[in-house]
Design an enzyme around this catalytic site. Structure first.
Site, PDB file in Angstrom:
ATOM      1  N   ASP A 142      -3.908  -2.099  -8.913  1.00  0.00           N
ATOM      2  CA  ASP A 142      -3.099  -1.247  -8.043  1.00  0.00           C
ATOM      3  C   ASP A 142      -1.696  -1.003  -8.588  1.00  0.00           C
ATOM      4  OD1 ASP A 142      -4.688  -0.243  -6.092  1.00  0.00           O
ATOM      5  OD2 ASP A 142      -3.756  -1.316  -4.430  1.00  0.00           O
ATOM      6  N   ASP A 451      -9.531  -8.306   5.683  1.00  0.00           N
ATOM      7  CA  ASP A 451     -10.784  -9.021   5.488  1.00  0.00           C
ATOM      8  C   ASP A 451     -11.334  -9.556   6.815  1.00  0.00           C
ATOM      9  OD1 ASP A 451      -8.675 -10.794   5.765  1.00  0.00           O
ATOM     10  OD2 ASP A 451      -8.759 -11.476   3.687  1.00  0.00           O
TER      11      ASP A 451
END
Length: 740
Positions: A142, A451
């Site tokens: 990223d 998550d």
């Protein structure tokens, strides 16, 4: 002919001693009820005035909270289950038709997550004991760093030597750095051929490491490397890590005859580098956005039925982990119900007594097996195997069965260049506009713990999950090595969990009727982490304050009402200590864990609550904090010696130091009165015994803070600015209440 007996691919066993624990828990709950009854039935207004009234009501509220929260935690201890896969049966029945596995490794900042650490993780998962042609490894960067790409390019060449070496000699672990470190401690191999190949591999690794470290030091990739590989041309339009086109390069693939085999002539796993498109006008959704881009890109390149995602600092420590996970997914009787298999997060740099409580061993050894007994553990973002279709939003059906015989590779005709161009579009900023990505497909957006909320959503669609904690740990990572890092990490976790509680995905209402009551309670244990700060802060301040005023907030030691308080204190303390020993901890480790329990409740959770409230009213935006994976040498040495590292100035440390100093002033005042002024008057202390005990406990557990304030001279001590602020604040409150 008789019917063939079914042989499961895994077994489930329940923990021993359930009846003993349940009996103890019931007795403790009865004692908690007596404490509540004591608070409700004893009115001190008439004798102690308004001050006593409000303090008493506050104690009632705090003890109601502690008791109800304790009830929630019992859901994770009521029915522990443990799993055991049978890999030999898997090999006998499915070796020729094992499914494809796509492995996602995520990194976001080369300064905090060094490229050498990242590629060691990549190499460890490329070397799994699994057919290489069925594995594909994807690195999501990223930061869009050329140096990370260069490191991965170097790793792709080193893998041609490393993977055959690992498989030929069955070495563990298969992270090169971890393996080379382990043989220094355990001894070099005695087999001459293995020793020769080891020396050659170590030499290649050292050369690769020097080239990568030199590039990091210079801040750029060597010119000859840029000219040699076409992939670097994709950085020609690169503006910054927040403004660039999709950068995608397939480094290893079976369609490339010149770059797909190791030195022994065997196919290597597919290896792909991805830096998704970033534009300032598009919110990139942190790790969840990266994972969703990987989901789409991988579906176009390899389309493995199973997906493993690992953080870049969590290398594979067990080459059998893929086969372990498949035993749960492929089991003929129960495998169709299972959406994901979660392995524990274990940290290799945790010290023997785990000074920062980073190992979270009670969660790994007790609470997650307990959640498994209620329907499945949480998804914790790393070390987790998923069925692709579950991660992509499929709802569970009793008629569902996975066809493990079908071919994963649906795109055999396209060339590598065509695959790359097609896949780039799937990682563009605009791809998800007006779609269900981040809502019903892929990882969920809008929460810093994407998550947990994704796992909850999967379970609410009818799927189950499994927790497996193998004897040889599957993944090893790097834990924070300073107190500020630890507190920041817990702030992010607790803030994200509180956001889930207040969102439409709250287990309290979204999970109602979709998952079991026990699992709802289990999720709420973590979602209520942050609100715990209020009751804990109250208990850390008010009893000590009223100790100064001589106002008792607990029953006399001679009173029958003292018994339930004593039973809860002794019973819960003894149980938590025994549980810690059961998990493999030490007495000092338990004490350290208790200290961190207090510190995070009075600092991390407090700031998590404040930030969440500010976000609700639009005064703050979500941020994703990456924990540092590198430590200064001096700090590292102090960590190895289990000396607490403070170092930097922060509001959280100021709060901890102020609370520690305030309780020290209160305790010294009480001791002075006991020794000097009231030598013969034991009645007061018989009345105030529990308050004195609580204040003394808060002083004793804060010894590292006092050392950091007054004794230590190293760079890891508490800064003088914090010492001054904490002493002034604590002394001001102490004097005000002493004379009020």
């Amino acid at each position: 002919m008789g019917s063939v007996e079914y042989s499961p691919l895994f077994e489930t066993r329940r923990s021993r001693g359930r009846l003993i624990y349940r009996s103890f828990a019931i007795s403790l709950f009865v004692a908690i009820c007596f404490i509540w009854l004591y608070r409700f039935s004893h009115n001190i207004i008439a004798t102690k005035g308004e001050d006593g009234k409000w303090a008493w009501l506050g104690m009632l509220a705090a003890e109601l909270w502690f008791g109800l929260y304790w009830v929630l935690t019992q859901a994770l201890r009521w029915n522990l289950v443990f799993r055991q896969p049978f890999k030999n049966r898997l090999s006998q029945r499915y070796e020729k038709r094992l499914p494809g596995v796509d492995i996602f490794v995520c990194t976001a900042d080369p300064d905090i997550e060094p490229p050498m650490m990242v590629i060691n993780t990549v190499l460890s998962v490329m070397a799994y004991d699994y057919p290489s042609e069925k594995m594909s490894v994807y690195l999501s960067d990223d930061a869009g760093s050329q140096i990370t790409f260069y490191a991965l390019l170097e790793a792709s060449n080193f893998a041609k030597h490393w993977i055959p070496f690992c498989k030929r000699f069955r070495v563990e672990p298969r992270s090169p750095a971890a393996y080379f470190k382990s043989i220094v401690a355990s001894g070099y191999p005695t087999d001459p051929s293995q020793a020769k190949e080891l020396a050659a591999s170590k030499k290649l690794y050292d050369k690769m490491e020097r080239r990568i470290e030199n590039a990091i030091m210079l801040g750029e990739v060597p010119k000859e490397a840029r000219l040699k590989h076409k992939g670097f041309s994709q950085w020609d339009s690169y503006s910054s890590r927040r403004d660039h086109d999709t950068i995608l390069q397939i480094l290893l693939h079976k369609k490339d005859p010149n770059n797909s085999k190791d030195v022994d002539g065997f196919i290597l796993p597919t290896l792909v580098y991805l830096a998704r498109e970033k534009r300032p006008q598009y919110f990139h959704n942190f790790k969840a956005g990266a994972m969703n881009s990987l989901l789409r890109v991988s579906s176009n390149i390899s389309n493995g039925k199973i997906i493993l995602n690992v953080d870049c600092d969590m290398y594979s420590n067990n080459s059998q982990s893929v086969r372990d996970a498949l035993c749960f997914f492929i089991d003929e009787e129960k495998g169709h119900e299972i959406a994901y298999v979660q392995f524990p997060q274990i940290f290799e740099n945790a010290t023997k007594n785990d000074i920062y409580g980073c190992a979270l061993i009670s969660i790994a050894e007790v609470e997650f097996p307990g959640a498994d007994g209620c329907g499945g553990p949480l998804y914790v973002g790393s070390g987790c195997f998923h069925k692709r279709e579950c991660l992509c939003g499929m709802k569970f059906s009793d008629q569902y069965r996975n066809d493990w015989n079908s071919d994963d590779d649906q795109f055999k005709e396209e060339s590598l260049k065509e695959l790359e161009e097609q896949s780039k579009a799937l990682a563009s900023c605009s791809y998800e506009e007006n779609t269900l990505w981040g809502k019903e497909i892929g990882l969920k957006y809008g929460c810093v713990v994407e998550d947990v909320i994704t796992g909850l959503s999967i379970q609410c669609q009818g799927w189950k999950s499994v927790y497996y904690n193998p004897p040889r740990k599957a993944f090893l990572g790097i834990a924070p090595t300073t107190l500020p890092q630890t507190l920041v990490q817990h702030k992010r976790w607790s803030e994200g969990d509180l956001q889930i509680l207040l969102s439409k995905y709250s287990p309290a209402w979204y999970g109602f009727g979709r998952i079991s009551l026990g699992l709802q309670m289990g999720y709420c244990v973590y979602c209520f982490w942050a609100p715990n700060c209020l009751a804990t802060l109250y208990y850390s301040i008010i009893p000590s304050l009223y100790l100064l005023k001589g106002i008792p907030l607990f029953p006399k030691i001679s009173s029958p009402w003292f018994i339930p308080f004593a039973y809860v204190i002794v019973g819960e303390t003894t149980y938590s200590l025994l549980e810690f020993f059961f998990c493999g901890g030490t007495f000092q480790g338990w004490w350290n864990d208790l200290r961190i329990w207090l510190y995070k409740r009075t600092s991390s959770y407090l700031f998590a609550c404040i930030d969440t409230i500010l976000k609700l009213f639009g005064f703050s935006d979500s941020t994703f904090t990456i924990s540092a994976k590198v430590t200064e040498e001096d700090a590292s040495k102090r960590h190895e010696k289990e000396i607490m590292e403070f170092g930097t100035s922060s509001p959280m440390l100021t709060i901890l130091a102020t609370l520690a100093m305030f309780n020290l002033f209160c305790f010294l005042s009480v001791m002075k009165d006991a020794i000097v002024l009231r030598e013969g008057d034991l009645g007061t202390y018989e009345t105030m015994g529990l308050q004195v005990l609580l204040c003394g406990f808060l002083v004793f557990i804060n010894l590292p803070i006092y050392q950091g304030l007054f004794i230590r001279k190293d760079n890891g001590r508490l800064p003088s600015s914090i010492a001054i602020k904490s002493i002034v604040l604590a002394l001001g409150v102490f004097i005000f209440f002493s004379w009020a």
